[in-house]
Design an enzyme around this catalytic site. Structure first.
Site, short mmCIF file in Angstrom:
data_model
loop_
_atom_site.label_atom_id
_atom_site.label_comp_id
_atom_site.label_asym_id
_atom_site.label_seq_id
_atom_site.Cartn_x
_atom_site.Cartn_y
_atom_site.Cartn_z
N ASP A 10 0.54 0.25 0.35
CA ASP A 10 1.83 -0.38 0.14
C ASP A 10 2.21 0.00 -1.28
O ASP A 10 1.63 -0.51 -2.24
CB ASP A 10 1.72 -1.91 0.29
CG ASP A 10 3.08 -2.60 0.22
OD1 ASP A 10 3.86 -2.24 -0.69
OD2 ASP A 10 3.36 -3.48 1.04
N HIS A 11 3.14 0.93 -1.43
CA HIS A 11 3.36 1.53 -2.75
C HIS A 11 3.86 0.52 -3.77
O HIS A 11 3.73 0.74 -4.97
CB HIS A 11 4.30 2.74 -2.66
CG HIS A 11 5.73 2.40 -2.38
ND1 HIS A 11 6.24 2.30 -1.11
CD2 HIS A 11 6.77 2.15 -3.22
CE1 HIS A 11 7.53 2.00 -1.18
NE2 HIS A 11 7.88 1.91 -2.44
N HIS A 16 6.20 -5.29 1.96
CA HIS A 16 6.37 -5.25 0.51
C HIS A 16 6.59 -6.64 -0.10
O HIS A 16 5.95 -7.02 -1.09
CB HIS A 16 7.56 -4.37 0.14
CG HIS A 16 7.45 -2.96 0.58
ND1 HIS A 16 6.28 -2.23 0.48
CD2 HIS A 16 8.36 -2.11 1.13
CE1 HIS A 16 6.48 -1.02 0.94
NE2 HIS A 16 7.73 -0.92 1.34
#
Length: 509
Positions: free
Chosen positions: A179-180, A242
């Site tokens: 999950d950047h 996110h």
């Protein structure tokens, strides 16, 4: 770090070009890649090693934060790349790849440590994992790890099915779900901030915090992602992963000697403590929106249902706002507001912690003294700021905000993918999504998905270039709060236009 072979599925794709290759190069320049290393890029295109290396070089020149200055260093990096044509459904392609990998490992004299990076659509995850196991690629004398991108399922049932298939080939400790947002430097500083600042740690409770606001606004529309986005919407594309991950990272309380296991355990506790939304009452806690035509930075833009590839009668959500609560010792009673959407007035990703006002008198309330805030800015700039109220030193006696910078962005700071890929090489899963977190996030979101599907939550139109439906403001207003850092004048104009849009919408549906 031990020498490693990277096996990259989707080597000809956009994510590899924009994020993965630049991240690998920057890690290489910074001395953070294993030595030696090799990369096998895989795709269906008939490329050669030279063609892959040419594309990697172009990616670095275009997207890397570090531009090549040393030609020899760049060539040393590119020489590590090999290419192989691979059809994900053909087991013989995997066996051919295994021969190439083993030959390269023997040539370099490195152990069989293999990092499999799936930069492909999630519909291919199960097939690839199965073939990695059946072909022998995953049978190593060293370690193996699987890095996958979101989405991790489309709903709770599909997420569980995907996890079951992946678990047949890899253990949970070997699966790194990227999950950047968790790779962003500001997010990674949240844990350190508490440890390094005992005063802040003491204030990290419901005794001192009035509310929490998590915002991820985008100015872009659906762009080239119509096929995917119209089936996912903001709730799946941003909220379930996110936004809830940011909430978990913010809300955890960790001991000073914590490790990856502690972080995962505490994040799990936070998501388990989320108060479930109740069927039949979801519309009072969740706002669902879709952008209509408007203007972004003075340029007219089409409404969502006029975008290429989007059906004229689509009821997909492009905006979601929600009011949440965490039922545990530290956060009980603190409202948490989350919003995310497309075609909004400005690009901004931030977390705002609003502290309770210590001055309780009626006079102080009437004076309009702003509360103290702790602000985590992730986009477009990066900063952590403590905004404190202090008396004007000029002698007027008025309270004015004073900003204390706890983190400021520096040039050439490592980007999210660099941090996460480096951690994957090291086997550090602190900033990756664990299956328990993913499953419980889907469990919490599932009633909202059902309510959206059954049209139990009204779809509110909002003008492109606004802050979303006015109902998202009302979520906070009911508790006596408001969204911080929004343009009030723009909102007043928005309210006038929204009434006209909603009337036109209902008249045509």
């Amino acid at each position: 770090m031990e020498a490693t072979t990277i096996v990259l599925f989707g080597a000809t794709g956009d994510l590899a070009k924009r994020k993965i290759y630049p991240a690998l190069y920057n890690l290489f320049v910074d001395g953070k890649l294993p030595e030696p290393f090799s990369v096998f890029g895989l795709g269906r295109r008939e490329w050669s090693d030279a063609k892959l290396q040419e594309n990697v070089e172009q990616s670095i020149l275009t997207f890397s934060r570090r531009k090549p200055e040393d030609t020899d260093k760049l060539q040393a990096f590119l020489s590590a790349f090999r290419y192989s044509v691979l059809d994900v459904d053909r087991e013989e392609d995997y066996k051919k790849l295994l021969d190439m990998v083993e030959s390269r490992e023997e040539e370099l004299g490195i152990p069989q440590n293999r990092l499999f990076y799936l930069s492909v659509g999630p519909e291919y995850f199960k097939t690839i994992a199965y073939n990695i196991k059946s072909s022998g690629l995953g049978t190593t004398k060293g370690w193996k790890r699987l890095v996958i991108e979101k989405p991790f399922g489309h709903d709770l049932a599909s997420a569980r099915d995907l996890n079951e298939k992946l678990s047949a080939a890899f253990t949970e400790d070997e699966i790194f779900r990227i999950d950047h947002y968790l790779g962003k430097p500001v997010v990674q500083k949240m844990e350190m901030l508490q440890h390094a600042n005992p005063v802040l740690q003491a204030f990290w409770t419901n005794r001192y915090i009035a509310n929490v606001q998590i915002t991820a606004n985008e100015t872009v529309g659906v762009e080239e992602r119509a096929g995917y986005y119209d089936k996912s919407g903001a709730i799946r594309d941003m909220f379930q992963n996110h936004m809830l991950q940011l909430l978990m990272m913010l809300a955890i309380h960790l001991p000073s000697d914590s490790g990856p296991g502690d972080v995962r355990a505490r994040k799990k506790e936070v998501v388990e403590a989320l108060v479930p939304v109740q069927a039949g009452n979801i519309a009072s806690q969740v706002v669902r929106g879709q952008y209509a035509e408007g203007s972004i930075n003075g340029k007219p833009v089409a409404g969502y249902t006029s975008e290429p590839g989007i059906a004229a009668d689509s009821r997909n959500d492009t905006f979601v706002a929600a009011r949440l609560e965490i039922d545990n010792y530290f956060w009980r009673g603190v409202p948490i507001y989350i919003r995310t959407g497309k075609r909004l007035k400005e690009k901004s990703t931030r977390i705002v912690i609003e502290f309770k006002e210590p001055l309780k008198s009626a006079a102080s309330k009437e004076s309009g003294i702003a509360p103290n805030l702790l602000v985590f800015e992730m986009a477009p700039n990066e900063s952590i700021t403590l905004q404190l109220n202090t008396r004007d030193p000029g002698g007027s006696g008025e309270f004015k905000p004073m900003n204390v910078d706890l983190h400021t962005h520096r040039d050439n700071t490592a980007e999210a993918y660099e941090n996460l890929i480096h951690d994957a090489f090291r086997g550090d899963a602190t900033f990756f999504a664990h299956w328990d977190e993913v499953e419980r996030s889907w469990q919490w979101v599932e009633p909202i998905l059902n309510a959206f599907a059954n049209n139990e939550v009204p779809l509110r139109l909002y003008e492109a270039g606004s802050y979303g439906p006015k109902e998202s403001d009302e979520l906070l207003a009911g508790d006596g709060f408001h969204w911080w850092f929004d343009d009030i004048d723009a909102k007043a104009k928005q309210e006038n236009q929204e009434g006209e849009q909603q009337y036109a919408y209902h008249a045509n549906h």
